[in-house]
Design an enzyme around this catalytic site. Sequence first.
Site: not given
Ligand SMILES: *Cc1c(COP(=O)(O)O)cnc(C)c1O
Length: 356
Positions: A99, A166, A190
């Site tokens: 990511w 993020d 999540k």
């Molecule tokens: C799941 C995840 C993403 C991707 O998220 P999307 O909404 O599918 O774009 C990005 N960063 C982290 C840390 C994630 O766990």
Amino acid sequence: MKKHNFYAGPSIMSQFTIEETAKAVHNFADMGLSILEISHRSKQFQAVMDETVALFKELLEIPEGYSVLFLGGGASLQFAMVPMNMLSKKAAYLDTGVWASKAIKEAKLFGDVDIVASSKDKNYTYIPKDFVVPADVDYFHYTSNNTIYGTELRKDPEVGARLIADMSSDIFSRPVDISKYDLIYGGAQKNLAPSGVTFVIVKDDALGHVDRPIPTMLDYRTHVKKGSMFNTPPVLPIFSALQTLKYYKQLGGIREIEKMDIAKAETLYNAIDGSKMFVATVPNHEDRSIMNVCFVMKPEYKELEKEFIDFATEKGMVGIKGHRDVGGFRASLYNALPMESVNALVAAMKEFEAKH
Ligand SMILES: *Cc1c(COP(=O)(O)O)cnc(C)c1O
């Protein structure tokens, strides 16, 4: 019977969120209409939006001067929106996995990227510590929880630069000092809501400092000004997010949730560390995620990995297969996962080990 849901995302939702959402799908706010078929401009949905923002701010103790947005496009769109809105010349990024790398790739479209450290040398099984962020960067970006590898940075870093994170997979699992950040974002799927909505916490005065033209929909200021209602927002996931936030408040807020999350993670890590058969992929305890626990079988048992997945599946567990980049197993212990599911997994591991 409900399965033990260890999926990494989309992932387990609280029963409260699921039931309240189901009710609203049939009859939302006594309107005689489903939440699926109402106008986002109705006063009933505006009330949902207002309450969601207010409760989000309350639970995370977000200070004055910040906006909370609910957008489309996933965390993946934020990888591009962040540099488009905030990167003038140079930004610093910490490379802690897939990511983080995807965020870096997008940032390079808008300016220079200084990758201050990377844990790629050991397949991202640790968090780099001794890195220096240059003083002249526009911001420093990091991924607080690395969903795929099970590493987590649980302290707000002190780097002497504007901070951007993020927090897709660990938001609402610990108190965060928001005042240290210019922007925090994450996909909701999540710890918050079904997929389809992305949260953004942005410091209002951090915006408007780049010279490039920004398309209207990709300009944070558009959404700040319109309260996430410039266009049709993801109505249903926002409604579900509100239910999750209400549930979190009922649990006693983030500090209580953090205690439960730590207890769940400790239970599972202790079982792994005490086992002859299993081993955690993240050796340093300090770097271990309390959201995603990654482990494999020791080399002498390696051929039993597939059998253990079948064994756990028979006992009602889903989602424990590790990501293809890591192998083995990954148990995601998001806020909605009950301790009972962790205990069931630990019991299955012990039983399987005794059998072999
Ligand atoms: C799941 C995840 C993403 C991707 O998220 P999307 O909404 O599918 O774009 C990005 N960063 C982290 C840390 C994630 O766990």
